[in-house]
Design an enzyme around this catalytic site. Structure first.
Site, PDB file in Angstrom:
ATOM      1  N   HIS A   1       0.871  -1.181   0.000  1.00  0.00           N
ATOM      2  CA  HIS A   1       0.000   0.000   0.000  1.00  0.00           C
ATOM      3  C   HIS A   1       0.911   1.236   0.000  1.00  0.00           C
ATOM      4  O   HIS A   1       2.021   1.183   0.552  1.00  0.00           O
ATOM      5  CB  HIS A   1      -0.844  -0.048   1.279  1.00  0.00           C
ATOM      6  CG  HIS A   1      -1.915   0.987   1.379  1.00  0.00           C
ATOM      7  ND1 HIS A   1      -1.662   2.291   1.754  1.00  0.00           N
ATOM      8  CD2 HIS A   1      -3.253   0.914   1.169  1.00  0.00           C
ATOM      9  CE1 HIS A   1      -2.802   2.961   1.777  1.00  0.00           C
ATOM     10  NE2 HIS A   1      -3.782   2.158   1.424  1.00  0.00           N
TER      11      HIS A   1
ATOM     12  N   ASP B   1       3.244  -4.376   8.026  1.00  0.00           N
ATOM     13  CA  ASP B   1       1.999  -3.634   7.854  1.00  0.00           C
ATOM     14  C   ASP B   1       0.866  -4.617   8.124  1.00  0.00           C
ATOM     15  O   ASP B   1       0.593  -5.514   7.311  1.00  0.00           O
ATOM     16  CB  ASP B   1       1.940  -3.070   6.427  1.00  0.00           C
ATOM     17  CG  ASP B   1       0.616  -2.374   6.134  1.00  0.00           C
ATOM     18  OD1 ASP B   1      -0.338  -2.559   6.908  1.00  0.00           O
ATOM     19  OD2 ASP B   1       0.532  -1.669   5.114  1.00  0.00           O
TER      20      ASP B   1
ATOM     21  N   GLN C   1      -4.309  -5.210   7.168  1.00  0.00           N
ATOM     22  CA  GLN C   1      -5.298  -6.199   6.704  1.00  0.00           C
ATOM     23  C   GLN C   1      -5.190  -7.536   7.434  1.00  0.00           C
ATOM     24  O   GLN C   1      -6.064  -8.384   7.277  1.00  0.00           O
ATOM     25  CB  GLN C   1      -5.158  -6.426   5.190  1.00  0.00           C
ATOM     26  CG  GLN C   1      -5.387  -5.190   4.339  1.00  0.00           C
ATOM     27  CD  GLN C   1      -6.766  -4.578   4.536  1.00  0.00           C
ATOM     28  OE1 GLN C   1      -7.696  -5.216   5.040  1.00  0.00           O
ATOM     29  NE2 GLN C   1      -6.903  -3.321   4.158  1.00  0.00           N
TER      30      GLN C   1
ATOM     31  N   LYS D   1     -10.402  -0.638  10.712  1.00  0.00           N
ATOM     32  CA  LYS D   1     -10.550  -1.837   9.881  1.00  0.00           C
ATOM     33  C   LYS D   1     -10.851  -3.067  10.728  1.00  0.00           C
ATOM     34  O   LYS D   1     -10.978  -4.171  10.213  1.00  0.00           O
ATOM     35  CB  LYS D   1      -9.277  -2.071   9.063  1.00  0.00           C
ATOM     36  CG  LYS D   1      -8.987  -0.967   8.033  1.00  0.00           C
ATOM     37  CD  LYS D   1      -7.794  -1.344   7.191  1.00  0.00           C
ATOM     38  CE  LYS D   1      -7.181  -0.172   6.454  1.00  0.00           C
ATOM     39  NZ  LYS D   1      -7.957   0.233   5.276  1.00  0.00           N
TER      40      LYS D   1
ATOM     41  N   CYS E   1      -4.761   2.440  -3.691  1.00  0.00           N
ATOM     42  CA  CYS E   1      -3.505   2.959  -3.109  1.00  0.00           C
ATOM     43  C   CYS E   1      -2.342   2.002  -3.332  1.00  0.00           C
ATOM     44  O   CYS E   1      -1.472   1.866  -2.457  1.00  0.00           O
ATOM     45  CB  CYS E   1      -3.658   3.267  -1.622  1.00  0.00           C
ATOM     46  SG  CYS E   1      -4.928   4.460  -1.281  1.00  0.00           S
TER      47      CYS E   1
HETATM   48  N1  7TS Z   1      -1.777  -0.789   4.595  1.00  0.00           N
HETATM   49  C1  7TS Z   1      -2.675  -1.588   4.013  1.00  0.00           C
HETATM   50  C2  7TS Z   1      -2.297  -2.993   3.625  1.00  0.00           C
HETATM   51  C3  7TS Z   1      -3.963  -1.116   3.794  1.00  0.00           C
HETATM   52  O1  7TS Z   1      -4.881  -1.904   3.233  1.00  0.00           O
HETATM   53  C4  7TS Z   1      -4.297   0.213   4.179  1.00  0.00           C
HETATM   54  C5  7TS Z   1      -5.645   0.815   3.893  1.00  0.00           C
HETATM   55  C6  7TS Z   1      -3.315   0.988   4.802  1.00  0.00           C
HETATM   56  C7  7TS Z   1      -2.057   0.455   4.980  1.00  0.00           C
HETATM   57  C8  7TS Z   1      -3.573   2.360   5.289  1.00  0.00           C
HETATM   58  O2  7TS Z   1      -4.485   2.328   6.331  1.00  0.00           O
HETATM   59  P1  7TS Z   1      -4.988   3.702   6.989  1.00  0.00           P
HETATM   60  O3  7TS Z   1      -5.947   3.276   8.018  1.00  0.00           O
HETATM   61  O4  7TS Z   1      -3.787   4.372   7.520  1.00  0.00           O
HETATM   62  O5  7TS Z   1      -5.618   4.478   5.882  1.00  0.00           O
HETATM   63  N2  7TS Z   1      -6.306   0.251   2.793  1.00  0.00           N
HETATM   64  C9  7TS Z   1      -7.388   0.738   2.171  1.00  0.00           C
HETATM   65  C10 7TS Z   1      -7.997   0.111   1.109  1.00  0.00           C
HETATM   66  O6  7TS Z   1      -7.608  -0.953   0.621  1.00  0.00           O
HETATM   67  N3  7TS Z   1      -9.059   0.830   0.717  1.00  0.00           N
HETATM   68  O7  7TS Z   1      -9.144   1.913   1.499  1.00  0.00           O
HETATM   69  C11 7TS Z   1      -8.114   1.863   2.416  1.00  0.00           C
END
Ligand code: 7TS
Length: 413
Positions: free
Chosen positions: A129, A206, A209, A232, A371
Site C-alpha cells: 500500500h 503492515d 489487513q 478496519k 492505493c
Molecule cells: N496498509 C494496508 C495494507 C492497507 O490496506 C491500508 C488501507 C493501509 C495500509 C492504510 O491504512 P490507513 O488506516 O492508515 O488508511 N487500505 C485501504 C484500502 O484498501 N481501501 O481503502 C483503504
C-alpha cells in the site's frame, strides 16, 4: 435470508450486533463488501464511546479529579487489551497513533532518520500500500539510503527465492505487508523474518489487513514493528497502533513533539517521557482508544481463528461463483494463500461503472487503484473492482454480488 456456509460463526447473532447492516440500499438489502477499506462497527463499540462522552469525558494523564482518572484508566485498559491481542510483552510497547499510515511514518521518521545513512538499503515488496512505500521513499531521499523491491509472480505471491539476492549486510529494514489489500495474498512473514535476521535487518509488518482478520502474535513472528488501524477491525476511525520492541522504541528519538511526550522542558532543551508517552504528543484520541479496546474484546469473544476460517470458506465460495461469470478476470493467488479480498475486472467495463451498477443493487464494493499503483502497473490494470469480506459477510451477499455482475454484463453488452 442471511444463511452462512461457516458453521464456526453464529452469523445471525453477529449481524444483529451491527446496526448499520440492518438497512436497504436502492431497494435491496445492503451488501457491504468493502471492509478492506473500513469495517462496520458493532453497537458495543459505538456505545462504549457514547458512554465516555456522556459519563466521564475528561482529558487523560493530568487531572487528579475523578472523571480524568476514570478516562485515564479506561484508555490504559484499552492499551493493555491491544497488547494482549497481538501478544506484546508489555502495554508500554503499544503506541496509539491515528492509523497504519501514521504508525509507519512514525517509524520512518523517528527510527529511519537516526539509523539510516548513505548506502543502507530498505527492502519493501511490490505489493505494498502507498503508506508502506512512500514514507520509505521520502526517508531514503533524506538519508541517502536506497530501496529494494521483493518482486511478485503472476498470481500475486512474493518471489521468496529472490530473498537471498535482495538481502545483504546493508539491508537495515524489511517492510512488508502481512496481507495484500488488493490481491488478498497472505505473506509468509515468519519465513521472511528468519532471512532478514540473518543479515541483522529489522522487520516492520503492515498489519492493516491481517490484524483484523486472523490471529497475529508479534513474539511468534519475531518481528520488530507492527502497524495497524482501528477502523478496519470493528473500531472507530482516528485511532491506530504502532507496536515496537521496547529496546528499539526506547532508543528512538520522538516523532511529534509537544505536550505529554516530555519529562522536563527548558527554554533550550527538553527530555522525553517514558514509553509509550514519548510517542504520543498532545491530547490523544481518548474515545477512539476506548472504542478500539472494546472492538478487541468483541473480536476476541467471536474468536480470530473462527473469523479466519469463515472468511476462507466465503472466499472459496465467492471465487467459485465468480469463476462462472464469463469475461471476469480474477486477480490473486489460490484460496489457501489468501484472505477475504477479491479484485476483479469485467470485460473492458471500467471498474467504476461496475461499482456504480453494483451500488444500484445494494452492493458496496470499491473500485480504483486501491492505493497500490505500482502493483496495478504490474498487472497492467489501471484499476480493479474489489469485494472484501469480514465476520458479518454472508453467502447471500456474495450471491447478490454475482447477480449484480450479471446485470452489469447485460447493461454493457
Ligand atoms: N496498509 C494496508 C495494507 C492497507 O490496506 C491500508 C488501507 C493501509 C495500509 C492504510 O491504512 P490507513 O488506516 O492508515 O488508511 N487500505 C485501504 C484500502 O484498501 N481501501 O481503502 C483503504
Amino acid at each position: 435470508m442471511t444463511q452462512t456456509i461457516a458453521p464456526q460463526l453464529d452469523i445471525e447473532r453477529i449481524r444483529a450486533d451491527f446496526p448499520i447492516l440492518q438497512q436497504q440500499v436502492n431497494g435491496y438489502p445492503l451488501a457491504y463488501l468493502d471492509s478492506t477499506a473500513s469495517s462496520q462497527k458493532p453497537a458495543v463499540v459505538i456505545e462504549a464511546m457514547d458512554r465516555y462522552y456522556r459519563r466521564y469525558n475528561a482529558n487523560v494523564h493530568r487531572g487528579v479529579y475523578q472523571l480524568s482518572e476514570q478516562a485515564t484508566e479506561a484508555m490504559e485498559q484499552a492499551r493493555s487489551k491491544v497488547a494482549r491481542f497481538i501478544g506484546a510483552k508489555s502495554a508500554r510497547e503499544i503506541i496509539f497513533t491515528r492509523n497504519t499510515t501514521e504508525s509507519i511514518n512514525l517509524v520512518a521518521n523517528a527510527w529511519g532518520r537516526s539509523n539510516l545513512k548513505h548506502g543502507d538499503r530498505i527492502l519493501v515488496t511490490e505489493m505494498e500500500h502507498h503508506s508502506n512505500l512512500v514514507p520509505w521513499q521520502i526517508i531514503a531521499d533524506a538519508t541517502g539510503a536506497e530501496l529494494d523491491f521483493m518482486p511478485i509472480d503472476g498470481s500475486g505471491r512474493l518471489a521468496l527465492d529472490e530473498l537471498p539476492r535482495l538481502l545483504s549486510e546493508q539491508t537495515k529494514l524489511v517492510a512488508v505487508t502481512q496481507m495484500s489489500n488488493v490481491l488478498g495474498t497472505i505473506n509468509p512473514v515468519k519465513a521472511i523474518t528468519v532471512e532478514a535476521k540473518k543479515v541483522g535487518a529489522l522487520v516492520l509488518v503492515d498489519g492493516a489487513q491481517s490484524v483484523p482478520h486472523f490471529a497475529v502474535d508479534v513474539r511468534d513472528l519475531d518481528i520488530d514493528f507492527l502497524a495497524f488501524s482501528g477502523h478496519k477491525m470493528c473500531g472507530p476511525t482516528g485511532i491506530g497502533v504502532l507496536w515496537g520492541r521496547k529496546e528499539i522504541l526506547q532508543a528512538m528519538p520522538p516523532f511529534l513533539a509537544g505536550g505529554s511526550m516530555i519529562r522536563q522542558v527548558g527554554l533550550r532543551r527538553s527530555t522525553w517521557n517514558d514509553l509509550p508517552h514519548k510517542f504520543e504528543a498532545g491530547t490523544p484520541a481518548i474515545a477512539e482508544a476506548i472504542g478500539l479496546g472494546c472492538a478487541v474484546d468483541y473480536l476476541s469473544a467471536v474468536g480470530m481463528d473462527a473469523i479466519h476460517a469463515a472468511e476462507q470458506q466465503l472466499t472459496t465460495y465467492a471465487l467459485e461463483q465468480l469463476a462462472g461469470i464469463d469475461g471476469l478476470t480474477l486477480y490473486g493467488p489460490p484460496v489457501a494463500e489468501r484472505g477475504g479480498v477479491i479484485s476483479f475486472n469485467l470485460d473492458d467495463v471500467h471498474p467504476h461503472d461496475v461499482a456504480a451498477v453494483l451500488d444500484r443493487h445494494g452492493v458496496a464494493v470499491r473500485a480504483g487503484h486501491h492505493c497500490c499503483q505500482p502493483l496495478m502497473e504490474i498487472f497492467n490494470a489501471p484499476a480493479t473492482a474489489r469485494a472484501s469480506f469480514y465476520l458479518y459477510t454472508t453467502q447471500a451477499e456474495i450471491d447478490q454480488l454475482v447477480s449484480g455482475l450479471e446485470k452489469c454484463k447485460e447493461i454493457f453488452r
